[in-house]
Design an enzyme around this catalytic site. Structure first.
Site, mmCIF file in Angstrom:
data_model
loop_
_atom_site.group_PDB
_atom_site.id
_atom_site.type_symbol
_atom_site.label_atom_id
_atom_site.label_comp_id
_atom_site.label_asym_id
_atom_site.label_seq_id
_atom_site.Cartn_x
_atom_site.Cartn_y
_atom_site.Cartn_z
ATOM 1 N N CYS B 161 -41.848 67.463 47.604
ATOM 2 C CA CYS B 161 -41.127 66.244 47.228
ATOM 3 C C CYS B 161 -39.913 65.956 48.092
ATOM 4 O O CYS B 161 -39.264 64.935 47.914
ATOM 5 C CB CYS B 161 -40.741 66.337 45.763
ATOM 6 S SG CYS B 161 -42.136 66.886 44.768
ATOM 7 N N HIS B 294 -32.247 62.623 42.880
ATOM 8 C CA HIS B 294 -33.695 62.848 42.876
ATOM 9 C C HIS B 294 -34.237 62.469 41.494
ATOM 10 O O HIS B 294 -35.212 61.755 41.399
ATOM 11 C CB HIS B 294 -33.979 64.305 43.220
ATOM 12 C CG HIS B 294 -35.423 64.617 43.436
ATOM 13 N ND1 HIS B 294 -36.197 63.937 44.346
ATOM 14 C CD2 HIS B 294 -36.246 65.533 42.873
ATOM 15 C CE1 HIS B 294 -37.433 64.427 44.324
ATOM 16 N NE2 HIS B 294 -37.489 65.385 43.435
ATOM 17 N N HIS B 329 -42.437 58.946 40.702
ATOM 18 C CA HIS B 329 -42.118 59.941 41.721
ATOM 19 C C HIS B 329 -43.174 59.840 42.820
ATOM 20 O O HIS B 329 -44.331 60.168 42.607
ATOM 21 C CB HIS B 329 -42.089 61.337 41.101
ATOM 22 C CG HIS B 329 -41.610 62.394 42.047
ATOM 23 N ND1 HIS B 329 -41.223 62.125 43.346
ATOM 24 C CD2 HIS B 329 -41.448 63.724 41.882
ATOM 25 C CE1 HIS B 329 -40.845 63.250 43.934
ATOM 26 N NE2 HIS B 329 -40.980 64.232 43.060
#
Lengths: 85, 400, 354
Positions: B161, B294, B329
């Site tokens: 990620c 994030h 995400h």
């Protein structure tokens, strides 16, 4: 019940790839996480799938798993009570 | 050795818009791109929500004017569209005028085709063209081809990620070192059964809209997206009299070295990454005007990141928000998506709301910005944290 | 800009390279089209509790990195940079097939976690408790060179003093099967001793992990100095010689300054023509060597090439089995490496004796 416990020990060893551990070395009240068998959060997820697949028990919250997987004893009692297959 | 790393163009396609302008309008209009899944047939479709781009592969192919025997994965299609926008925005008409490279990021790569044709490959010859398209680098090769980048440095980063943040970081390093004059950096990831089922096994997918930094957060929504930036050296900016959107001022990467997937509870890796980025930028925590977190809305990430924010900023924590509630995400692309959003924030002097937030987390006192806020910004910090303990921070500034 | 040195090496490959005191003293010859790596005693390096969730790629990577660290006399490094074309393929294949076979039910996380490309780099960091910079490059045959370039820049610009850099890839059964279908793997068994005479399409696939500690300070026992790295996504055969000369010129060198050219010939009759362009042309009077008959072809096989070149510079000896021509040179100071895969993703690496 003791059959179920033996079965669980064998399954845990196989599923979690615990090569250096045998069924006889796991006591019914050994803690599976932390200082005992040393399992971790990923193992808990593996065991949750095992509960679903082999015993028809669905857990939705991984935190529930931690209590159920305290020891073979606790796990066997929980399965005996809740199993649907 | 050059000093500044100028951003002169950007492009994006995400669940909230097919261009930079559309994304910005959705951000300030508080429009989420989260819905039930439409383009992938999965048994989990009623249990999950996603940030999906509302084009079929065929539509994306026709936007790129590809012929029917192409072997583009969806990752490559999305990436090529976003990268072309970035080049156009930077008003680059001849890519060969300067030494130009491409650093792309992906985690899914060509997995969407692999999972579709895994067994069919063995029987059906016409599908075998996708075999070559499986590896992660293939999507970058195709993006390079679409941009006309030849005989140059083209590579791919995959650190889960944090991938695209790391692509931006490596691109900035290449400019600083004088290895390249210009570099296109960013990332692309499409939705796939592979990632849906993967995150499902980790039990961190929410069955409803994701709620970053909320006490009752239930996990993340996966999204698909691609975004790219054009980075140019001081020399190119000067020679071409380029309009600069913002600068990549600081960057830092660190590893939690804690667990295969989970972040450490006290946010060691994220703390180190932010500290490094501030050091590279030559800034103090009080110089940061907004943090694009994030904030994936998993129990673990938001706790760990929140603790790291407190460790780094203490009393000086500026407004922070996660834009994952808008886009989901987007995995390897997330760092680039949020870079675009950070730059837009700088340009428009605006802080985006952390949507869906209701209840304060128990573990600490910090609260995300929940309404759209106008504020003059000169420096924005953006975090990207991933599997394998990979933690990255980028700092964007208005001035070099 | 600081100079950059290869301080140590560690290798797990289709040869017995895990013993650093040796240098290809015995060569394994294979009659095959797919060659697995020779397993070191993993238990000597990885405790069983940790190894139970480790794919072969992770194990090879950890062993190679531990060998490299111990060779350098270090406990940890400032950064870890990994190259891998495909990551842990076996677990990735397992997860895809489980999704299809079980219709998305009863899937477990272990395979998925290991399918993430940066799982090897992450595990090495866990093993070394290294909280430093940790990157993974995943770009076909230049995955390793990307890592090398990143490390070189950081060391030259003094952002770090020691960096662990490596390339790792593993074989996966399904991937092998489909790569045979498209003739990327040879249809027939080939003796590794006669790989370049096969005259057929495709390569012999292998696997392995080669890790290096790079440093911007030359310490005793260093293998080589890394002078330059370059990566090109595309390159026509006709432009190869000129690109090579240009690359050498950036290091202020000419063809005649090179004492050995190490190339990535893999026996594919279609694409080995790139290497022939150099061996028959620009470098026809220069000693040449090759290595993919020893390592097999894989996305990071060129890291085995750098391992070989580093060993050659340190031992000042070119193993007989790696020689491509009979030209000898009185000195062995500089080695140039060239690799590409299927005509794409070309890399040049320049090493110097130190």
């Amino acid at each position: 019940m003791s059959d179920l416990k033996q079965e669980l020990k064998a399954k845990i060893i196989e599923q979690l790839n615990l090569e250096d551990i045998s069924v006889d070395t796991i006591a019914d009240d050994d803690s599976l996480f932390g200082d005992g068998l040393g399992l971790d959060s990923i193992d808990a997820l593996e065991l949750i799938v095992m509960l679903d697949k082999d015993y028809g028990i669905k857990l939705l919250d991984p935190k529930e798993g931690r209590k159920i997987f305290e020891s073979i004893e606790v796990m066997a009692n929980y399965i005996a009570e809740h199993r649907t297959k | 050795m050059g000093k500044g790393v100028a951003i002169t163009g950007m492009g994006i396609i995400s669940a909230i818009g097919n261009t930079v302008a559309e994304n910005y309008l959705a951000l300030i209009g508080e429009k989420k791109g989260i819905s039930r899944i439409a383009w992938i047939d999965t048994i989990h479709k009623n249990e999950i929500m996603v940030g999906e781009i509302n084009f079929s592969n065929a539509e994306l192919e026709s936007q790129l004017a590809l012929d029917s025997n192409n072997n583009y994965s969806r990752t490559a299609l999305l990436g090529a569209i976003a990268a072309k926008q970035a080049i156009a925005a930077a008003q680059i008409t001849n890519i060969d005028t300067y030494k130009t490279g491409l650093i792309s990021a992906t985690s899914v790569g060509g997995m969407d085709m692999t999972e579709r044709y895994f067994y069919e490959y063995l029987e059906e010859k016409s599908l075998q063209k996708y075999i070559d398209g499986h590896h992660a680098g293939d999507s970058s090769q195709k993006i390079a081809e679409q941009l006309g980048i030849n005989h140059s440095l083209v590579t791919t980063i995959s650190t889960a990620c944090s991938s695209a943040a790391n692509a931006i970081m490596f691109g900035a390093r290449l400019i600083k070192a004088g290895k390249l004059d210009r570099v296109v950096v960013g990332g692309s990831d499409c939705l796939s059964k592979f990632t849906i089922n993967g995150f499902k096994t980790l039990m961190i997918l929410s069955d409803t809209y994701n709620t970053p930094f909320d006490e009752n957060r239930k996990g993340l929504n996966l999204g698909e997206a691609a975004a790219f930036l054009v980075l140019e050296s001081d020399a190119v900016v000067k020679a071409e009299n380029k309009k600069v959107l913002a600068y990549v001022k600081g960057y830092g990467n660190a590893n939690d070295a804690y667990h295969q997937t989970a972040s450490s509870e006290n946010g060691d890796g994220a703390t180190l990454a932010m500290e490094k980025a501030l050091k590279v930028a030559g800034l103090n925590p009080k110089d940061i005007d907004y943090v694009n977190a994030h904030g994936t809305a998993t129990g673990n990430n938001d706790l760990s990141e929140g603790k790291a924010l407190i460790r780094v900023f203490g009393e000086n924590l500026p407004e922070f928000s996660s834009t994952k509630a808008y886009t989901g995400h987007t995995l390897a692309a997330a760092g680039a998506i949020e870079a675009v959003y950070s730059i837009l924030a700088l340009q428009h002097s605006v802080i985006y709301p952390n949507l869906n937030f209701k209840t304060q987390m128990k573990e600490f006192e910090i609260t995300p910005q929940t309404t759209l806020k106008e504020k003059t910004l000169s420096a924005v910090l953006s975090n990207s944290l991933g599997f394998g303990g990979n933690c990255s921070t980028l700092i964007f500034t208005k001035e070099p | 800009m600081k100079r950059v040195f290869i301080q140590s090496v560690g290798s797990v490959s289709c040869q017995k390279t895990f013993d650093n005191s040796q240098f290809l003293d015995e060569i394994e010859i294979y009659e095959a089209n797919v060659v697995p790596a020779i397993d070191p005693a993993y238990k000597d390096y990885i405790p069983p509790a940790a190894a139970r969730r480790m794919a072969k790629g992770i194990k090879m990577g950890i062993v190679a990195s531990k060998i490299a660290l111990s060779d350098a006399g270090l406990d940890s490094v400032d950064a870890i940079i990994t190259g891998t074309g495909m990551g842990c393929l076996v677990e990735s294949e397992k997860f895809v097939s489980a999704i299809i076979d079980n219709k998305e039910e009863y899937l477990t996380p272990t395979s998925f976690i290991q399918s993430t490309h940066n799982t090897v780099g992450g595990q090495i960091a866990l093993d070394l408790e290294c909280k430093g910079y940790n990157f993974t490059y995943v770009h076909s045959s230049i995955s390793f060179e990307s890592a090398l370039l990143d490390a070189q820049l950081q060391l030259a610009m003094e952002e770090a003093e020691t960096i662990l850099v490596g390339g790792v890839d593993e074989l996966g059964a399904h991937t092998v099967k489909i790569h045979k279908l498209v003739h990327h793997i040879k249809a027939e068994m080939v003796s590794s001793a006669r790989l370049l005479e096969s005259n057929t399409e495709g390569a012999v696939f292998g696997e392995g992990a080669n890790f290096f500690v790079l440093s911007n300070q030359k310490k005793e026992g260093a293998y080589a100095e890394l002078l330059a790295v370059d990566i090109l996504n595309t390159l026509d055969k006709e432009d190869l010689s000129q690109s090579m000369e240009r690359f050498l010129a950036t290091a202020e060198l000419k063809v005649e300054d090179i004492d050995l050219l190490v190339m990535g010939n893999n026996g594919d009759v279609v694409f080995d023509t790139y290497y022939r362009e150099l061996s028959d042309g620009l470098f026809s009077k220069i000693p040449q060597a090759y290595y993919k008959h020893l390592s097999g072809e894989f996305n990071t096989a060129s890291s085995f090439g750098v391992w070989l070149a580093s060993k050659i510079l340190k031992f000042q000896q070119i193993p007989e089995d790696t020689k491509l021509n009979s030209i000898t040179s009185s000195k062995l100071n500089r080695i140039l490496l060239y690799n590409q895969y299927r005509g794409q993703n070309h890399s040049f690496v320049l090493l110097q004796k130190c």
